[in-house]
Design a protein around this motif. Structure first.
Motif, PDB file in Angstrom:
ATOM      1  N   VAL A  90      53.170  44.970  81.005  1.00  0.00           N
ATOM      2  CA  VAL A  90      53.551  46.298  80.518  1.00  0.00           C
ATOM      3  C   VAL A  90      53.280  46.334  79.015  1.00  0.00           C
ATOM      4  O   VAL A  90      53.551  45.368  78.317  1.00  0.00           O
ATOM      5  N   HIS A  91      52.748  47.447  78.534  1.00  0.00           N
ATOM      6  CA  HIS A  91      52.469  47.553  77.102  1.00  0.00           C
ATOM      7  C   HIS A  91      52.501  49.015  76.680  1.00  0.00           C
ATOM      8  O   HIS A  91      52.625  49.915  77.513  1.00  0.00           O
ATOM      9  N   ARG A  92      52.392  49.260  75.385  1.00  0.00           N
ATOM     10  CA  ARG A  92      52.219  50.635  74.926  1.00  0.00           C
ATOM     11  C   ARG A  92      51.374  50.638  73.661  1.00  0.00           C
ATOM     12  O   ARG A  92      51.281  49.640  72.945  1.00  0.00           O
ATOM     13  N   HIS A  93      50.752  51.775  73.424  1.00  0.00           N
ATOM     14  CA  HIS A  93      49.913  51.937  72.230  1.00  0.00           C
ATOM     15  C   HIS A  93      49.847  53.413  71.902  1.00  0.00           C
ATOM     16  O   HIS A  93      50.217  54.272  72.709  1.00  0.00           O
ATOM     17  N   LEU A  94      49.358  53.720  70.714  1.00  0.00           N
ATOM     18  CA  LEU A  94      49.239  55.125  70.321  1.00  0.00           C
ATOM     19  C   LEU A  94      48.104  55.810  71.074  1.00  0.00           C
ATOM     20  O   LEU A  94      48.187  56.985  71.408  1.00  0.00           O
ATOM     21  N   ALA A  96      45.699  57.310  73.768  1.00  0.00           N
ATOM     22  CA  ALA A  96      45.905  57.843  75.113  1.00  0.00           C
ATOM     23  C   ALA A  96      44.685  57.480  75.954  1.00  0.00           C
ATOM     24  O   ALA A  96      43.650  58.108  75.830  1.00  0.00           O
ATOM     25  N   PRO A  97      44.783  56.477  76.786  1.00  0.00           N
ATOM     26  CA  PRO A  97      43.613  56.023  77.534  1.00  0.00           C
ATOM     27  C   PRO A  97      43.251  56.971  78.682  1.00  0.00           C
ATOM     28  O   PRO A  97      44.097  57.729  79.170  1.00  0.00           O
ATOM     29  N   THR A  98      42.021  56.913  79.054  1.00  0.00           N
ATOM     30  CA  THR A  98      41.485  57.714  80.144  1.00  0.00           C
ATOM     31  C   THR A  98      40.857  56.729  81.116  1.00  0.00           C
ATOM     32  O   THR A  98      39.896  56.049  80.769  1.00  0.00           O
ATOM     33  N   THR A 130      54.824  53.968  77.353  1.00  0.00           N
ATOM     34  CA  THR A 130      54.873  52.591  77.843  1.00  0.00           C
ATOM     35  C   THR A 130      54.357  52.595  79.279  1.00  0.00           C
ATOM     36  O   THR A 130      54.808  53.408  80.083  1.00  0.00           O
ATOM     37  N   HIS A 131      53.418  51.701  79.584  1.00  0.00           N
ATOM     38  CA  HIS A 131      52.773  51.823  80.902  1.00  0.00           C
ATOM     39  C   HIS A 131      52.313  50.490  81.484  1.00  0.00           C
ATOM     40  O   HIS A 131      52.239  49.480  80.799  1.00  0.00           O
ATOM     41  N   GLN A 132      51.985  50.591  82.736  1.00  0.00           N
ATOM     42  CA  GLN A 132      51.591  49.418  83.538  1.00  0.00           C
ATOM     43  C   GLN A 132      50.687  49.938  84.662  1.00  0.00           C
ATOM     44  O   GLN A 132      50.979  50.982  85.235  1.00  0.00           O
ATOM     45  N   HIS A 133      49.619  49.226  84.938  1.00  0.00           N
ATOM     46  CA  HIS A 133      48.733  49.630  86.037  1.00  0.00           C
ATOM     47  C   HIS A 133      48.908  48.666  87.206  1.00  0.00           C
ATOM     48  O   HIS A 133      49.164  47.484  86.989  1.00  0.00           O
ATOM     49  N   GLY A 134      48.665  49.162  88.397  1.00  0.00           N
ATOM     50  CA  GLY A 134      48.684  48.276  89.554  1.00  0.00           C
ATOM     51  C   GLY A 134      47.710  48.768  90.612  1.00  0.00           C
ATOM     52  O   GLY A 134      47.392  49.956  90.670  1.00  0.00           O
TER      53      GLY A 134
HETATM   54 FE   LIG Z   1      47.205  50.722  78.003  1.00  0.00          FE
END
Ligand SMILES: [Fe+2]
Ligand SMILES: [Fe+2]
Length: 379
Positions: A90-94, A96-98, A130-134
């Protein structure tokens, strides 16, 4: 020469900015001309996050423009999530990913809400989340993040890790950090990596200096006062941005968008300003070209990065041929006339992405040089 040394040397160049400008411009043009326009995908590796590829078209940092591809803006990377793998970090950043799902299906956990996506869907989530991919446990998924160097140029590249993968891998030059109780706290990037002179520690958790910036935005609420002057417009914008990003969907479902026949061919837009998402950095469309056919030919100021999702064929870029096949990345330098041709017996499907900032700068629009052959009969 270490990775960081060119920046030190630049400070010592004793000449005017006017001279530097033309020297660097000339060197950049020479560099753009020397780089390939079609790249094979780089394989994914195990990381502290899960399974990731290096950035396909050059590293994400702006230091690394023009390293793999003749592109300034894009630095896309591929995330491969096989079935039944440990959950990613899990992470976060400024930024905004696509993210585009090119295989399988999966989910995106974002500030407590889970969004599901399928093959050819686009996941557009807002900045400072804050996000996480699965991936789906049975089929997994393959995703390409249309990452850009824009945030780095603005000094907003900042990112923090909140949780590592369930089974993190520490690559050569790094080592895990444990607390006194033996609990994993993060990892250390050792002195010498990329030329750094001191160890760099990446400790899991929120940065206290920036936490307040994030929290205030999340708690801003709707604007309720009158707008009395121009300055008020921008205090209101702070609240409007938060409200907008809080209500838009994070997934553009490919099946819900329509194909349209354009002068460039059969296109399905996934991101442009009229589709409400948190994605603002790029414009993206799918293009399907029938077997044996070709797209229109056009030119725009912005560079373009294309992932070949299906089929094989070739491009003409200012008259020069570049062959491609499924999985390749086609990289079109800025201000280049280009056209796609399909070879073989199957259709081609392309994921085409362009930077949005040139449009804001008055450098947008498309110059059509030739129409797709089907356009007249179907329009
Ligand atoms: Fe990310
Ligand atoms: Fe284009």
């Amino acid at each position: 020469m270490s990775y960081l040394e060119p920046w030190k040397e630049l400070e010592q160049i004793n000449c005017s900015d006017q001279l530097k400008r033309f020297v660097h411009q000339n060197e950049e043009d020479r560099r753009v001309s020397s780089l390939p326009h079609v790249l094979k995908p780089l394989p994914a590796k195990a990381t502290v996050m899960g399974q990731d590829s290096p950035h396909q078209t050059g590293d994400l940092t702006s230091y690394d423009i023009l390293t793999r591809a003749p592109l300034y803006f894009f630095a896309s990377h591929v995330v491969e999530i096989p079935p039944h793998v440990p959950v990613r970090g899990v992470h976060r950043h400024l930024a905004a990913p696509t993210i585009f799902c090119f295989r399988g299906k999966g989910w995106e956990w974002n500030d407590g809400v889970t969004y599901e996506f399928e093959t050819y869907d686009m996941v557009c989530f807002p900045p400072y989340s804050t996000h996480q991919h699965g991936g789906d446990r049975e089929v997994g998924c393959g995703m390409i993040s249309l990452a850009t160097r824009l945030f780095h140029m603005l000094g907003l590249m900042w990112r923090e890790q909140h949780k590592l993968s369930e089974k993190p891998v520490f690559p050569e030059g790094t080592e895990p950090i444990y607390d006194d109780a033996g609990k994993l706290q993060g990892y250390r990037i050792k002195k010498g990596v990329l030329g750094v002179e001191k160890d760099v520690e990446v400790v899991v958790g929120a940065d206290s200096r920036l936490e307040v910036v994030f929290r205030v935005r999340k708690e801003a609420g709707a604007w309720s006062e009158t707008v009395a002057n121009t300055y008020d417009r921008y205090t209101k914008l702070f609240h409007d941005e938060v409200s907008y990003l809080g209500r838009v969907d994070h997934v553009v479902h490919e099946r819900r968008e329509d194909w349209e026949w354009s002068r460039h061919g059969k296109i399905k837009w996934l991101i442009h300003p009229e589709i409400e998402t948190g994605a603002k950095q790029v414009w993206v469309y799918l293009q399907e070209i029938p077997a044996g056919s070709r797209s229109g030919m056009h030119r725009h100021i912005a560079e373009e990065q294309i992932m070949v999702l299906e089929g094989k064929g070739y491009d003409l870029h200012d008259g020069v041929r570049w062959d491609w096949e499924q999985g390749d990345f086609i990289c079109i330098p800025r201000m280049t006339a280009h056209q796609h041709f399909v070879a073989g017996e199957n259709r081609a499907v392309l994921l085409c992405a362009m930077p949005s900032p040139p449009t804001v700068l008055g450098l947008g629009g498309i110059e059509q040089l030739e129409d797709a052959p089907e356009y007249q009969s179907v329009a």
